[in-house]
Scaffold this motif. Sequence first.
Motif, PDB file in Angstrom:
ATOM      1  N   ALA A  49       0.867  -1.186   0.000  1.00 46.48           N
ATOM      2  CA  ALA A  49       0.000   0.000   0.000  1.00 46.48           C
ATOM      3  C   ALA A  49       0.900   1.232   0.000  1.00 46.48           C
ATOM      4  CB  ALA A  49      -0.901   0.006   1.238  1.00 46.48           C
ATOM      5  N   SER A  50       0.415   2.330  -0.558  1.00 45.88           N
ATOM      6  CA  SER A  50       1.223   3.550  -0.620  1.00 45.88           C
ATOM      7  C   SER A  50       0.880   4.531   0.494  1.00 45.88           C
ATOM      8  CB  SER A  50       1.046   4.231  -1.977  1.00 45.88           C
ATOM      9  OG  SER A  50      -0.309   4.599  -2.154  1.00 45.88           O
ATOM     10  N   ARG A  51      -0.207   4.262   1.208  1.00 48.07           N
ATOM     11  CA  ARG A  51      -0.596   5.144   2.312  1.00 48.07           C
ATOM     12  C   ARG A  51      -1.381   4.351   3.343  1.00 48.07           C
ATOM     13  NH1 ARG A  51      -5.768   6.655   2.543  1.00 48.07           N
ATOM     14  NH2 ARG A  51      -5.393   8.529   3.751  1.00 48.07           N
ATOM     15  N   GLU A  52      -1.426   4.925   4.545  1.00 51.73           N
ATOM     16  CA  GLU A  52      -2.173   4.332   5.651  1.00 51.73           C
ATOM     17  C   GLU A  52      -2.689   5.489   6.493  1.00 51.73           C
ATOM     18  OE1 GLU A  52      -3.741   1.836   7.404  1.00 51.73           O
ATOM     19  OE2 GLU A  52      -2.059   0.678   8.173  1.00 51.73           O
ATOM     20  N   ALA A  53      -3.923   5.401   6.941  1.00 52.33           N
ATOM     21  CA  ALA A  53      -4.505   6.399   7.839  1.00 52.33           C
ATOM     22  C   ALA A  53      -4.940   5.669   9.109  1.00 52.33           C
ATOM     23  CB  ALA A  53      -5.686   7.093   7.184  1.00 52.33           C
ATOM     24  N   ILE A  54      -4.476   6.169  10.254  1.00 50.26           N
ATOM     25  CA  ILE A  54      -4.779   5.527  11.529  1.00 50.26           C
ATOM     26  C   ILE A  54      -5.482   6.532  12.427  1.00 50.26           C
ATOM     27  CG2 ILE A  54      -3.828   4.408  13.578  1.00 50.26           C
ATOM     28  CD1 ILE A  54      -1.542   3.429  11.806  1.00 50.26           C
ATOM     29  N   THR A  55      -6.607   6.126  12.975  1.00 53.21           N
ATOM     30  CA  THR A  55      -7.407   6.996  13.825  1.00 53.21           C
ATOM     31  C   THR A  55      -7.109   6.720  15.295  1.00 53.21           C
ATOM     32  OG1 THR A  55      -9.159   7.045  12.160  1.00 53.21           O
ATOM     33  CG2 THR A  55      -9.770   7.690  14.399  1.00 53.21           C
ATOM     34  N   VAL A  56      -6.870   7.799  16.036  1.00 49.41           N
ATOM     35  CA  VAL A  56      -6.680   7.727  17.483  1.00 49.41           C
ATOM     36  C   VAL A  56      -7.845   8.475  18.112  1.00 49.41           C
ATOM     37  CG1 VAL A  56      -5.218   8.427  19.413  1.00 49.41           C
ATOM     38  CG2 VAL A  56      -4.173   7.614  17.286  1.00 49.41           C
ATOM     39  N   VAL A  57      -8.599   7.791  18.990  1.00 51.73           N
ATOM     40  CA  VAL A  57      -9.763   8.386  19.634  1.00 51.73           C
ATOM     41  C   VAL A  57      -9.479   8.526  21.133  1.00 51.73           C
ATOM     42  CG1 VAL A  57     -12.228   8.149  20.108  1.00 51.73           C
ATOM     43  CG2 VAL A  57     -11.300   7.373  17.922  1.00 51.73           C
ATOM     44  N   SER A  67      -2.904  -6.183   6.841  1.00 50.58           N
ATOM     45  CA  SER A  67      -2.785  -6.819   5.532  1.00 50.58           C
ATOM     46  C   SER A  67      -1.706  -6.201   4.651  1.00 50.58           C
ATOM     47  CB  SER A  67      -4.134  -6.735   4.803  1.00 50.58           C
ATOM     48  OG  SER A  67      -4.512  -5.375   4.655  1.00 50.58           O
ATOM     49  N   ILE A  68      -0.914  -5.269   5.179  1.00 49.96           N
ATOM     50  CA  ILE A  68       0.118  -4.616   4.374  1.00 49.96           C
ATOM     51  C   ILE A  68       1.363  -5.497   4.365  1.00 49.96           C
ATOM     52  CG2 ILE A  68       1.606  -2.596   4.188  1.00 49.96           C
ATOM     53  CD1 ILE A  68      -0.676  -0.953   5.374  1.00 49.96           C
ATOM     54  N   THR A  69       1.855  -5.781   3.171  1.00 51.82           N
ATOM     55  CA  THR A  69       3.019  -6.656   3.023  1.00 51.82           C
ATOM     56  C   THR A  69       4.133  -5.944   2.265  1.00 51.82           C
ATOM     57  OG1 THR A  69       2.140  -7.592   0.968  1.00 51.82           O
ATOM     58  CG2 THR A  69       1.608  -8.754   3.019  1.00 51.82           C
ATOM     59  N   GLY A  70       5.313  -6.513   2.403  1.00 48.61           N
ATOM     60  CA  GLY A  70       6.477  -6.012   1.680  1.00 48.61           C
ATOM     61  C   GLY A  70       7.090  -7.138   0.881  1.00 48.61           C
ATOM     62  N   THR A  71       8.308  -6.918   0.444  1.00 49.19           N
ATOM     63  CA  THR A  71       9.046  -7.909  -0.328  1.00 49.19           C
ATOM     64  C   THR A  71      10.328  -8.233   0.423  1.00 49.19           C
ATOM     65  OG1 THR A  71       8.160  -6.977  -2.369  1.00 49.19           O
ATOM     66  CG2 THR A  71      10.111  -8.372  -2.570  1.00 49.19           C
ATOM     67  N   ALA A  72      10.641  -9.508   0.536  1.00 47.49           N
ATOM     68  CA  ALA A  72      11.853  -9.918   1.232  1.00 47.49           C
ATOM     69  C   ALA A  72      13.061  -9.227   0.612  1.00 47.49           C
ATOM     70  CB  ALA A  72      12.005 -11.429   1.178  1.00 47.49           C
ATOM     71  N   THR A  77      10.152   2.443   3.794  1.00 46.50           N
ATOM     72  CA  THR A  77      10.088   3.713   4.517  1.00 46.50           C
ATOM     73  C   THR A  77       8.633   4.019   4.850  1.00 46.50           C
ATOM     74  OG1 THR A  77       9.981   5.066   2.507  1.00 46.50           O
ATOM     75  CG2 THR A  77      12.165   4.702   3.459  1.00 46.50           C
ATOM     76  N   ILE A  78       8.447   4.522   6.068  1.00 39.61           N
ATOM     77  CA  ILE A  78       7.131   4.943   6.547  1.00 39.61           C
ATOM     78  C   ILE A  78       7.297   6.385   7.008  1.00 39.61           C
ATOM     79  CG2 ILE A  78       5.281   4.519   8.200  1.00 39.61           C
ATOM     80  CD1 ILE A  78       6.415   1.633   8.484  1.00 39.61           C
ATOM     81  N   THR A  79       6.576   7.298   6.358  1.00 40.82           N
ATOM     82  CA  THR A  79       6.697   8.720   6.678  1.00 40.82           C
ATOM     83  C   THR A  79       5.389   9.225   7.252  1.00 40.82           C
ATOM     84  OG1 THR A  79       8.278   9.020   4.883  1.00 40.82           O
ATOM     85  CG2 THR A  79       7.230  11.010   5.761  1.00 40.82           C
ATOM     86  N   GLU A  80       5.457   9.723   8.485  1.00 37.56           N
ATOM     87  CA  GLU A  80       4.268  10.303   9.101  1.00 37.56           C
ATOM     88  C   GLU A  80       4.082  11.714   8.568  1.00 37.56           C
ATOM     89  OE1 GLU A  80       2.266  11.341  13.411  1.00 37.56           O
ATOM     90  OE2 GLU A  80       4.172  10.289  13.358  1.00 37.56           O
TER      91      GLU A  80
END
Length: 185
Positions: A49-57, A67-72, A77-80
């Motif tokens: 996936a190219s983006r992720e949105a996470i909700t904090v309540v 379900s996000i996977t990578g390649t061995a 990189t994950i940029t907030e």
Amino acid sequence: RWASHQPCHPTTPVTNVVANLPRVRIYKNVRSSVTGTHVFEFALAGLSASREAITVVNGALGIGLDSITGTAGVPVTITERALAGWPSRPVSASCTDATSAAFGTLKDSTLTIPGTRMVAGANILCTFINDAAFVVNGRVFNDSGVGSGVPNDGLTNGAEAGIGSVAMRLTDCVSVLLPKGDLLH
């Protein structure tokens, strides 16, 4: 039904078995007593996936997709992305999996997972921690007691004048100077 005593025939073709892809899941944690709903966004590279949105309540832990996977062997990189009203970068971020201590390199708001950690079957959990923003503001003044003011009382009163263009030096109480825009605890 398979019978365990039947041998494979020598002409049976070889079957390639594909091992599980490495999985990466993001957790979002905030250290302040925060109320309301806040959606933190992440840009992802090297993942499915190219983006992720996470909700904090109300300050509770936010949990991303599993379900996000990578390649061995491929680094990630994950940029907030900066969220209005919050510091421009997290206080900390790191990853763990079932076989190791924390890893990953955080620079500004980007966490890098080296390709050596992206192995088949890995279940990597990355936690980004933020603290609510604090703004230091106010008026610097000469607490001299001029014009019927009370000297050294910490309050502007009487004719105590403001002082313009004052530079503030903020430290961590141990003498380490905090850079402009850094988070105060």
